[in-house]
Scaffold this active site. Structure first.
Site, PDB file in Angstrom:
ATOM      1  N   GLU A 357      24.850  55.648  88.029  1.00 39.03           N
ATOM      2  CA  GLU A 357      24.432  55.557  86.398  1.00 39.03           C
ATOM      3  C   GLU A 357      23.900  54.501  86.532  1.00 39.03           C
ATOM      4  OE1 GLU A 357      27.714  55.888  82.751  1.00 39.03           O
ATOM      5  OE2 GLU A 357      27.682  53.838  83.787  1.00 39.03           O
ATOM      6  N   HIS A 388      38.833  67.204 107.702  1.00 38.10           N
ATOM      7  CA  HIS A 388      39.870  68.792 107.412  1.00 38.10           C
ATOM      8  C   HIS A 388      39.120  69.274 106.393  1.00 38.10           C
ATOM      9  CE1 HIS A 388      42.252  67.435 110.447  1.00 38.10           C
ATOM     10  NE2 HIS A 388      42.486  66.218 110.138  1.00 38.10           N
ATOM     11  N   LYS A 507      26.346  61.553  75.150  1.00 40.36           N
ATOM     12  CA  LYS A 507      27.285  61.039  73.537  1.00 40.36           C
ATOM     13  C   LYS A 507      27.043  62.058  72.908  1.00 40.36           C
ATOM     14  CE  LYS A 507      29.138  57.522  75.550  1.00 40.36           C
ATOM     15  NZ  LYS A 507      29.190  56.013  76.013  1.00 40.36           N
TER      16      LYS A 507
HETATM   17  O1  F6P Z   1      29.582  56.499  80.766  1.00 38.71           O
HETATM   18  C1  F6P Z   1      28.717  55.338  79.752  1.00 38.71           C
HETATM   19  C2  F6P Z   1      29.851  54.106  79.875  1.00 38.71           C
HETATM   20  O2  F6P Z   1      28.536  53.844  78.819  1.00 38.71           O
HETATM   21  C3  F6P Z   1      30.049  53.670  81.288  1.00 38.71           C
HETATM   22  O3  F6P Z   1      28.665  53.215  81.154  1.00 38.71           O
HETATM   23  C4  F6P Z   1      31.049  52.675  80.623  1.00 38.71           C
HETATM   24  O4  F6P Z   1      31.614  52.262  81.991  1.00 38.71           O
HETATM   25  C5  F6P Z   1      31.810  53.751  80.107  1.00 38.71           C
HETATM   26  O5  F6P Z   1      30.863  54.884  79.180  1.00 38.71           O
HETATM   27  C6  F6P Z   1      32.709  53.262  79.596  1.00 38.71           C
HETATM   28  O6  F6P Z   1      32.312  52.396  78.465  1.00 38.71           O
HETATM   29  P1  F6P Z   1      33.256  52.119  77.256  1.00 38.71           P
HETATM   30  O7  F6P Z   1      33.740  50.542  78.168  1.00 38.71           O
HETATM   31  O8  F6P Z   1      31.950  51.457  76.357  1.00 38.71           O
HETATM   32  O9  F6P Z   1      34.605  53.082  76.545  1.00 38.71           O
END
Ligand code: F6P
Length: 548
Positions: A357, A388, A507
């Site tokens: 990431e 394994h 998202k």
């Molecule tokens: O998946 C992306 C992300 O933004 C990560 O960088 C982060 O750790 C995770 O989602 C959770 O985000 P939050 O803590 O804002 O729920």
């Protein structure tokens, strides 16, 4: 700037051509002191780089590259709290989360150290109340189980630490059961909730943004479960059963978490760098605040080392540079993380997020597309289990893979002979596998009858990180080592390791599709695959699972 044109880079390319013909076995044969010249001892860590396809000259050249890329000045900027996360105009000050109280730091008018310690003190007070049974559930029962609801950085670090340091939980600390749920589909909650008692269960909603749909969906399900079981108001249920660890107090409040149940951190803490903050609450609940502070101490030691040690002796710098060598000059794009210690089973998953990431980027800090490789594909498993499973590919496949072997020298000293022997077995396997991967046939007794399919080519490079033992302190140091390694590589590659726009866009796309699940609104121009999948799902949902 296109960094492949810089002098040090071109020099390394030429050097890589010379090194390409030399097998690791030859490198060991030709130099009896190879281990001494290519391993570094620092505090409780031994970093063995001698099984990398490098020489001392390679390291000099890589250090030269780091100098040309102004690594020292970038390290200063990181620690000084400059806005190194340029696309979000933020500092990345996770190192401030582990500063001792007397090392004052102020940024943009914020008394950072004071705020950090205040927030840790509040967390410590809540931890104590929960551990000594003062914090009560809706019917007055003390808390027995804690469930962390979070995902990504709000899950992986605490989960890893709780597993790794479980032996530090003791009766005096109240021995809470600490659970983790992260998956958006509710699978973990579905299994876990029937095993818990509502009145004695506390949920921590861990979310920096307090807007992550995965986490909020799980939190809503947990709240409903408690409401049904207690038949009391949502307000009282949340007061007794929910704590929020977040950087967004407004959203936590809007969900119903009162201020006294909120533990806060700041936008200058990236999600995947946040386990040192109040996101570490489950760790403190499991192993106690003292041990949590030892973990911070270990990370701070590594910070000091990273900041001050000359590059030639600097563990994160060397670990990062050797990775760059493998990726950009030896064309190795797969990286296996192999802890030989079951307590570190979650380390591969943790590093997958930390590294991929952070450095899974192809645009540089100036917004230009780059023409060189960055973060490789990382994966891993407890080493002895992986033997394994996927080691066949490492030993005889067609892929070059770089490996990190991570193992403590000492374990089980007070646990009897059998377990100590198991640790011996694990250590022996760890050292044997890295030897075989490096030397290939050279590691084996000569057998003239061996067939081609029995041949080990070797020449797979690896690093071994040998910890004296796994303690809260060495654990903190190990994680900080990798955090800084990631930063070093980002500087060489001229990318911003602290944003994750690829994930953010994903998202948004998912949210907009949710409306289309029950019927395709046609409001969006969807590709035929997505439309086909949606339509088929709708048909199946309408007919209740029968063929339609
Ligand atoms: O998946 C992306 C992300 O933004 C990560 O960088 C982060 O750790 C995770 O989602 C959770 O985000 P939050 O803590 O804002 O729920």
């Amino acid at each position: 700037m296109n960094n492949t044109n810089i002098k040090a880079w071109v020099g390394l390319q030429q050097h890589a051509e010379e090194m390409a013909a030399i097998h690791l076995n030859d490198l060991f044969q030709s130099d009896d002191n190879r281990f001494d010249s290519l391993s570094i001892l620092e505090g409780h860590f031994l970093l063995d780089l001698s099984k990398q396809r490098i020489t001392v000259d390679t390291l000099d050249k890589l250090i030269n590259l780091a100098r040309q890329q102004q690594l020292a000045s970038w390290i200063d900027r990181l620690f000084a709290g400059e806005k190194v996360n340029i696309s979000e105009n933020r500092a990345a000050l996770h190192t401030a989360l582990r500063l001792p109280g007397n090392e004052l730091k102020e940024i943009d008018g914020q008394a950072v150290t004071a705020d950090v310690h205040q927030s840790l003190a509040k967390m410590g007070r809540l931890v104590k109340q929960i551990q000594n049974g003062q914090w009560r559930g809706f019917d007055g029962s003390p808390i027995k189980s804690v469930v962390n609801i979070g995902v990504g950085g709000s899950n992986l670090g605490p989960l890893l630490a709780c597993d790794a340091l479980e032996q530090y939980a003791s009766e005096e600390l109240g021995r809470l059961d600490v659970h983790f749920v992260s998956s958006m589909d509710g699978s973990e909650l579905e299994k876990l909730l029937p095993t818990l008692e509502p009145a004695t269960t506390l949920f921590i909603i861990s979310s920096k943004t307090f807007s992550t749909v995965d986490t909020l969906a799980n939190a809503n399900t947990a709240r409903e479960w408690l409401l049904k079981a207690s038949q009391i108001s949502a307000e009282r249920i949340i007061q007794h059963h929910f704590i929020a660890a977040t950087g967004n107090p407004k959203a936590a409040k809007a969900w119903g978490v009162p201020k006294k149940n909120q533990l806060l951190f700041w936008d200058w803490v990236g999600g995947r760098y946040s386990m040192w903050s109040v996101i570490g609450m489950p760790i403190a609940l499991k192993i106690g605040m003292e041990h949590f502070r030892d973990m911070l101490k270990g990370a701070h030691q590594m910070d000091k080392h990273f900041k001050a040690a000359p590059f030639e002796q600097n563990l994160p710098v060397l670990l990062g540079l050797v990775g760059v060598w493998n990726i950009n000059f030896l064309n190795i794009h797969a990286h296996a993380i192999l802890p030989y210690d079951g307590r570190l089973a979650q380390l591969p998953a943790y590093l997958e997020q930390l590294e991929m990431e952070s450095n899974g980027k192809s645009i540089n800090r100036d917004g230009e597309r780059i023409n060189y490789r960055t973060c490789p594909v990382l994966w891993g498993e407890v080493g002895s289990n992986a033997q394994h499973a996927f080691y066949q590919l490492l030993h005889q496949g067609t892929e070059d893979v770089m490996c990190d072997f991570i193992v403590p020298a000492r374990r089980y000293e007070d646990n009897g002979e059998e377990l100590q022997q198991q640790h011996d077995l694990s250590l022996a396997n760890c050292f044997a596998q890295s030897r075989l991967l490096a030397l290939g046939q050279g590691a084996l007794e000569q057998d003239d009858n061996s067939k081609d399919y029995q041949h080990y080519d070797g020449n797979q490079p690896s690093t071994t990180i040998l910890l004296d033992e796994l303690t809260p302190e060495t654990f903190g140091g190990l994680i900080a080592l990798y955090e800084h390694k990631v930063f070093v590589q980002s500087v060489i590659w001229e990318i911003n390791p602290f944003d994750q726009w690829g994930v953010e866009k994903g998202k948004q796309v998912a949210t907009s599709l949710l409306n289309e699940l029950d019927h395709v609104t046609g409001g969006q121009r969807l590709d035929s695959s997505t439309q086909g999948l949606l339509k088929y799902t709708q048909r199946k949902r309408q007919v209740g699972g029968y063929e339609g």
